[in-house]
Design an enzyme around this catalytic site. Structure first.
Site, PDB file in Angstrom:
ATOM      1  N   LYS A 226       0.828  -1.205   0.000  1.00  0.00           N
ATOM      2  CA  LYS A 226       0.000   0.000   0.000  1.00  0.00           C
ATOM      3  C   LYS A 226       0.865   1.259   0.000  1.00  0.00           C
ATOM      4  O   LYS A 226       0.565   2.239  -0.704  1.00  0.00           O
ATOM      5  CB  LYS A 226      -0.925   0.004   1.219  1.00  0.00           C
ATOM      6  CG  LYS A 226      -2.069  -0.991   1.126  1.00  0.00           C
ATOM      7  CD  LYS A 226      -2.943  -0.938   2.375  1.00  0.00           C
ATOM      8  CE  LYS A 226      -4.116  -1.881   2.273  1.00  0.00           C
ATOM      9  NZ  LYS A 226      -4.995  -1.819   3.478  1.00  0.00           N
TER      10      LYS A 226
ATOM     11  N   ALA B  47      -0.821   1.299   6.469  1.00  0.00           N
ATOM     12  CA  ALA B  47      -1.076   0.244   7.455  1.00  0.00           C
ATOM     13  C   ALA B  47      -2.079  -0.743   6.896  1.00  0.00           C
ATOM     14  O   ALA B  47      -2.898  -0.404   6.029  1.00  0.00           O
ATOM     15  CB  ALA B  47      -1.597   0.844   8.759  1.00  0.00           C
ATOM     16  N   ASP B  48      -2.008  -1.973   7.408  1.00  0.00           N
ATOM     17  CA  ASP B  48      -3.003  -2.981   7.055  1.00  0.00           C
ATOM     18  C   ASP B  48      -3.256  -3.856   8.267  1.00  0.00           C
ATOM     19  O   ASP B  48      -2.318  -4.224   8.989  1.00  0.00           O
ATOM     20  CB  ASP B  48      -2.529  -3.847   5.891  1.00  0.00           C
ATOM     21  CG  ASP B  48      -3.644  -4.745   5.392  1.00  0.00           C
ATOM     22  OD1 ASP B  48      -4.485  -4.250   4.615  1.00  0.00           O
ATOM     23  OD2 ASP B  48      -3.699  -5.915   5.790  1.00  0.00           O
ATOM     24  N   THR B  49      -4.518  -4.185   8.492  1.00  0.00           N
ATOM     25  CA  THR B  49      -4.915  -4.955   9.662  1.00  0.00           C
ATOM     26  C   THR B  49      -5.485  -6.303   9.245  1.00  0.00           C
ATOM     27  O   THR B  49      -6.351  -6.378   8.367  1.00  0.00           O
ATOM     28  CB  THR B  49      -5.948  -4.173  10.489  1.00  0.00           C
ATOM     29  OG1 THR B  49      -5.354  -2.938  10.924  1.00  0.00           O
ATOM     30  CG2 THR B  49      -6.372  -4.973  11.715  1.00  0.00           C
TER      31      THR B  49
ATOM     32  N   GLY C 226       0.183  -4.268  10.356  1.00  0.00           N
ATOM     33  CA  GLY C 226       1.479  -3.926   9.794  1.00  0.00           C
ATOM     34  C   GLY C 226       1.516  -2.454   9.445  1.00  0.00           C
ATOM     35  O   GLY C 226       0.537  -1.903   8.935  1.00  0.00           O
TER      36      GLY C 226
END
Length: 212
Positions: free
Chosen positions: A56, A78-80, A115
Site C-alpha cells: 500500500k 497500514a493494514d490490519t 502492519g
C-alpha cells in the site's frame, strides 16, 4: 531549522485519519492505495499484514509521484489482519461472510495483526508489526442476528469494528487498542519521530487550543 516534510497517508479510512488527528498529526495528502489483499498460498497472518502495508505504501508513493507531488514526502501505510490460529478472516463483504466470522470468534481468542510501513524520500523503508490478542464473549443467536442487522461489519477485517457495537463483545484485550482500530499510535509516533517528523509540534499548543 529544516522544514517539516509532508506526510502522505496511504488510506481513505476515516478511522486511521482520526487516530492520527488524535495525536496531533494532520497528513498533507490522503492517497488511497487499492491493492489485491488475497493471501499468498500458505501465507501466515503476520506476514500478510506486513506485506500489504508495504504494498500500500509503495502504491500510494507511486500514485503521488505520477500526480506530481510527494517527491520529498513521507508515506505512511497500514493494514490490519484478523486471524483465528493460522486462519485469516476476510474483510466481510456479505452477511454470510460476517456471520461465519462471528461464529468463529464467539467465545474464543483471536489475534489482530497490524502492519505499518513508512517510506522516506531517500528510499528507506521502516516497518512495524503489532500483535494484539482479543477474546470475545460467547455470543447468543440473538446478539449475532442483531449485530448482523446493524451492517457495522461491512468491509471490516474479521467482520467487526472494535470501536463500535462489537466493543461490547470483548472480554479481554492484550496489546494495542488503537492498533485493532487500524493504526498503532505508539509505533507510528516512533517511526515518524525517527525520521525527523515533528510529531510533538501541535502538542505545544494543545492547552491554548483547548481553552485552558
Amino acid at each position: 531549522m529544516a522544514s517539516r516534510p509532508d506526510l502522505i497517508l496511504a488510506s481513505a479510512s476515516p478511522r486511521r485519519l482520526a487516530l492520527l488527528n488524535q495525536i496531533g498529526i494532520e497528513p498533507q495528502h490522503l492517497v488511497p492505495a487499492h491493492v489485491d489483499e488475497t493471501p499468498e498460498k500458505g501465507e501466515l497472518p503476520r506476514k500478510l499484514a506486513g506485506r500489504l502495508s508495504e504494498l500500500k505504501a509503495l502504491t500510494a508513493q507511486h500514485k503521488a509521484r505520477v500526480a506530481g507531488f510527494g517527491e520529498e514526502a513521507l508515506v505512511l501505510a497500514a493494514d490490519t489482519v484478523v486471524a483465528v490460529g493460522r486462519r485469516i478472516l476476510p474483510k466481510a463483504e456479505t452477511m454470510e461472510e460476517a456471520s461465519e466470522c462471528l461464529r468463529l470468534l464467539s467465545g474464543r481468542a483471536h489475534r489482530v495483526y497490524t502492519g505499518v510501513t513508512l517510506l522516506t524520500p531517500s528510499g528507506a523503508k521502516r516497518h512495524r508489526i503489532v500483535e494484539t490478542r482479543i477474546r470475545f464473549k460467547r455470543l447468543s443467536t440473538r446478539e449475532m442476528e442483531a449485530y448482523l442487522a446493524s451492517a457495522e461489519w461491512r468491509d471490516k477485517a474479521g467482520g467487526y469494528a472494535i470501536q463500535g457495537i462489537a466493543g461490547s463483545f470483548v472480554v479481554k484485550l492484550v496489546g494495542s487498542y488503537p492498533s485493532v482500530v487500524g493504526l498503532p499510535l505508539h509505533e507510528v509516533t516512533q517511526l515518524l519521530a525517527g525520521e525527523g517528523y515533528p510529531v510533538h509540534f501541535n502538542w505545544l499548543n494543545q492547552s491554548s487550543l483547548s481553552g485552558v
